[in-house]
Structure formats: C-alpha cells, structure tokens
Design an enzyme around this catalytic site. Structure first.
Site, short mmCIF file in Angstrom:
data_model
loop_
_atom_site.label_atom_id
_atom_site.label_comp_id
_atom_site.label_asym_id
_atom_site.label_seq_id
_atom_site.Cartn_x
_atom_site.Cartn_y
_atom_site.Cartn_z
N ILE A 55 -114.59 -2.99 120.54
CA ILE A 55 -113.59 -2.51 119.58
C ILE A 55 -114.13 -1.26 118.92
CG2 ILE A 55 -112.28 -3.08 117.49
CD1 ILE A 55 -111.58 -4.76 119.97
N GLY A 69 -117.91 0.26 115.30
CA GLY A 69 -117.50 -0.39 116.54
C GLY A 69 -118.19 -1.73 116.64
N LYS A 70 -117.76 -2.56 117.54
CA LYS A 70 -118.45 -3.83 117.79
C LYS A 70 -117.95 -4.37 119.11
CE LYS A 70 -121.27 -6.64 115.47
NZ LYS A 70 -122.21 -6.30 114.38
N GLY A 71 -118.81 -5.15 119.78
CA GLY A 71 -118.39 -5.72 121.05
C GLY A 71 -119.00 -7.08 121.25
#
Ligand code: NAD
Length: 426
Positions: free
Chosen positions: A66, A111-113
């Site tokens: 994201i 962001g992050k995943g």
C-alpha cells in the site's frame, strides 16, 4: 482485522487510523482538499503468486503493498509476515507511516506491505522462495527512489537482503550497484546501517527519556512491563535495563512471565532465541495474561500487535504511562478511558519512529557509499526524535489536545505547508 471495542461499536484498523486523522485534522482545521487526499492511500497493490514448497507442491500466496502518500519523498514502510495480514491492516499501517515521516522531518512518504502467512511454519528455503517471488511480483512498484520496504512483524534483515538481491538481479547489470537502497534494514555487510537492528527500541528509549525529563521522573526508578519480545520488545528490554529500569513482566505469543523484583532482559532475549518464546524462562515465573496486564509497573510498553489495549483490559493497567512501541496497540475507546483516569499515552507515530529514521540514515549511506559509525547514527537519531517530541509538546500546549493529536498536528501542518507550496496537480 475487526475489533469489537464495545457492544455498539465495530471498527476496522484502517477506520480507526482514519478517525484518528480526522480528529486531529478537525482540531487544526486542515485544508479540506488535503484532508480528502490524505484520508485514502494513493495506490493499493495486491499480488497473488505461486511458490514451490519443499514437498514439490505449489502454494498460492497473497501479498500487499500500500502506497499511502509520497508528497515528502518515496513511499516508505515495512513488510509484515503474519496470518492476520489483510488489505485493511496494511492500509492503516501505511497511513501511520506518512504521519511518522512527516513528524520526524524525514523526506519519505508512507507505505506498508505484507504477506498473509505464518513464517514460523516454513523452512528457510521456502521462506527465501516466498520472499523472492513476492519481490518479483511487486516488480517496479518498489524502487530506491520510489517505494522502499523495511522489516516489520515477522520479517527481518535476511528478508531484506533477499528482496534487495532479487530486485538487483531484475535490474540492468550496469545499474545493479546503485539499487541497494531499494530496501532498508539489511545486514551490515550487505549495505545495512549500524544501529538499524536496535533503532526502533533505541527510539522508544529516547521517547521515554524525553517524557521523564518533561515530567521530572527518574528513568532508573521505573518498573516496566513489555508485550512482545521480538526485534522491538527485546531491544526495549535490554536498553531500558542498561539505563537502570526494572523489567517486571513480559508477554509474547507463547504466554507471559513475571518477576516482581525484576528479570534479566539479556538472559530473557537469549532464552527467546533458544526456545522461540518467553514462557518457561528460568529467571521468572510463568503467569496469566491477567497477571501481565495488572502487573505492578509504572510503564507499559505494548510492542507486539495492534488493538491489544482495549476496554476489556484497560482498567487492569497499573502503569502511569503507555509507551506505544507497536503500531496501533491502543484502541481509541481504551485510550480515552486511560487518559480520563490520569494516565499518559506516548503515541506510536512518535515512539516507534526510530526504525524509519535510521532507515533514512541507511538509505543516505547507500546513496553516498559511506558507512557511518554507531555513535553518529545514535546521536543523529536522538536529535531527530527529541526534536519531534519537543514539537509535539509545543503543539499539545498550543491546541490543548492529547499527545496523539498533537503529534498528528505537527505531521499534518508539515504536509499542509508542502501542499500549499506545490499545489495539487494538474
Ligand atoms: P517481531 O516479529 O520481531 O516480534 C513480534 C513479537 O510480538 C514477538 O515477540 C511475538 O511473540 C509477539 N506476538 C505475536 N503475536 C502476539 C500475540 N498474539 N500476543 C502477544 N505477543 C505476540 O516484530 P517487531 O519488528 O518487533 O514488531 C513489533 C511491533 O512493532 C509491530 O507493531 C510493528 O509494526 C512495530 N514496529 C516495528 C518496527 C521495526 O523496526 N521492526 C518499527 C516500527 C514499529
């Protein structure tokens, strides 16, 4: 992840993150256009990819990345490996990353995943294939000047070096040496930074020391309980012990232990490395979750998962201050109740920002091909975090709001200034 915080309220983690944002935006009267932009991630990438298991069979995995906002710089944030990972969770975590970087004046976005699986159920060779195949599936959605992953819950330095190597091998040979900064949190020999491994814990220490100075509290007299004893929790435990605090109780996914006169944080870290969890540690007694939450301590450090402090357990907490090392560990309703009872909450976007700040230092070292000493890293981290904590205290005074809202306001004012300068394209 859906939370039932009280019979009348069902709130997802992302909804919770967005509500926190709107609360602060309301207090500071954020420009409504920027408010509309910042309430959603810019991009949501979902990849499904096959991986060969050791048995020879293939299993399909679902991964997420994201990208919440990149106004201030490349998207930045960790990669989480946990069965609970879903779109809602990574959206919330990516949103918090934007505020964290802005609050600390780091030129990154948020962001992050993650991948929805339990890394403990896989061999090293399966893990390597999962990570490399995920990186390949993300393709050009990540990049050293575009979106830069880092370790988070369930991932580590080995994960990062596999990601870097996979990305580099998909890059033209002539450019391979310049892409080390595609991830941070790498092992030192592969382009990592001294101090990155402990950076989040180090930042938690600086944040609590700042609060101690502000409130005339003696750090070395503090009694502490810690939830989570992985990267963040175990570094918090060891650093706090070095500075004289007493670690009284620790909980993780295996259970909890307690030692009313204090336990050795270093020996507990060795025990966790050997056995995989805190239970049956010889230097303390196994205890129940209730014993952990109601331990006789001054400081509670949630350093594991989100939504751990809820209306169901907040009244048990004896601590005066909750130091949010994890992301989103306190529900809004529990926070309200804790503050109303005279407690203090040091918010996650400030307390655990040490990780992203030293990630930024690692990225700078990769760009300049010049390693920094540990002293330089720690001193610069201290300056950044104490500066962010100072700005938060000033905003708290100016707006007469909670410390969390104040930290948000500092971050949002920075984003607002940059949107004012750049305008909204086209
Ligand atoms: P980690 O995987 O190294 O450790 C996670 C810890 O949480 C382990 O001790 C595990 O046993 C514990 N845990 C898992 N499920 C639990 C449960 N149900 N109850 C109690 N404990 C449980 O992860 P980490 O990197 O230490 O991350 C911990 C938290 O800190 C996460 O919220 C993460 O987003 C946040 N954080 C991490 C970093 C970083 O640099 N690693 C930076 C900022 C924030």
């Amino acid at each position: 992840m859906t939370l039932v915080d009280s019979p009348e309220k069902q709130v997802s983690l992302h909804e919770q993150a967005v509500r926190q944002f709107h609360e602060a935006a309301e207090i500071m009267d954020l420009n409504p256009d920027y408010r509309a932009i910042l309430a959603h991630p810019k991009n949501e990438v979902i990849v499904n990819f096959p991986v060969r298991m050791d048995t020879g069979e293939y299993r399909s995995f679902r991964g997420y990345r994201i990208q919440h906002n990149n106004l201030l710089g490349p998207y930045k944030g960790g990669i989480r490996f946990s069965p609970h990972v879903d779109l809602d969770e990574v959206k919330a975590l990516a949103t918090w990353m934007t505020w964290k970087s802005a609050l600390c004046d780091v030129p990154f976005g948020g962001g992050k995943g993650g991948i929805a699986f339990d890394p403990r159920e896989h061999s090293q060779s399966e893990l390597e294939r999962i990570v490399r195949r995920f990186t390949h599936a993300l393709g050009s959605n990540i990049g050293p000047d575009h979106d830069i992953p880092a370790p988070d819950l369930g991932s580590n330095a080995q994960t990062m070096v596999w990601m870097m190597d996979t990305y580099a091998n998909s890059t033209a040979a002539a450019n391979r040496q310049s892409v080390k900064g595609v991830v941070t949190g790498k092992p030192i020999e592969s382009g990592g930074s001294l101090g990155r491994e402990k950076a989040t814990g180090q930042g938690v220490l600086f944040s609590l020391q700042h609060w101690c100075d502000e409130t005339n509290t003696d750090f070395s007299g503090l009694r502490v309980a810690i939830q989570g004893y992985g990267n963040v929790g175990s570094n918090v435990g060891r650093l706090f012990e070095v500075y004289g605090a007493t670690i009284v109780s620790v909980a993780d996914h295996t259970g909890a232990v307690i030692a009313p006169d204090g336990l050795s944080a270093f020996e507990l870290a060795d025990h966790v490395a050997e056995t995989g969890g805190v239970v049956d540690f010889a230097g303390a007694t196994n205890c129940s979750a209730d014993d952990f939450w109601s331990a006789d301590v001054d400081v509670l450090v949630p350093g594991a998962l989100e939504n751990q402090i809820t209306l169901a357990n907040v009244d048990q907490i004896q601590a005066r201050v909750i130091v949010e090392a994890a992301n989103g560990p306190t529900t809004p309703a529990a926070e309200e109740q804790f503050l109303a009872g005279g407690g203090e909450v040091l918010p996650d976007i400030l307390v655990n920002a040490g990780g992203v700040v030293v990630s930024y230092f690692e990225w700078l070292q990769n760009k300049s091909a010049q390693p920094w000493t540990l002293d330089v890293v720690d001193n610069k981290l201290r300056d950044v975090l104490l500066g962010a904590a100072d700005r938060t205290v000033v905003a708290k005074g100016n707006h007469g709001c909670s410390r969390r809202n104040a930290a948000y306001i500092v971050a949002l004012e920075k984003l607002e200034r940059v949107y004012d300068q750049r305008g909204i394209f086209p």
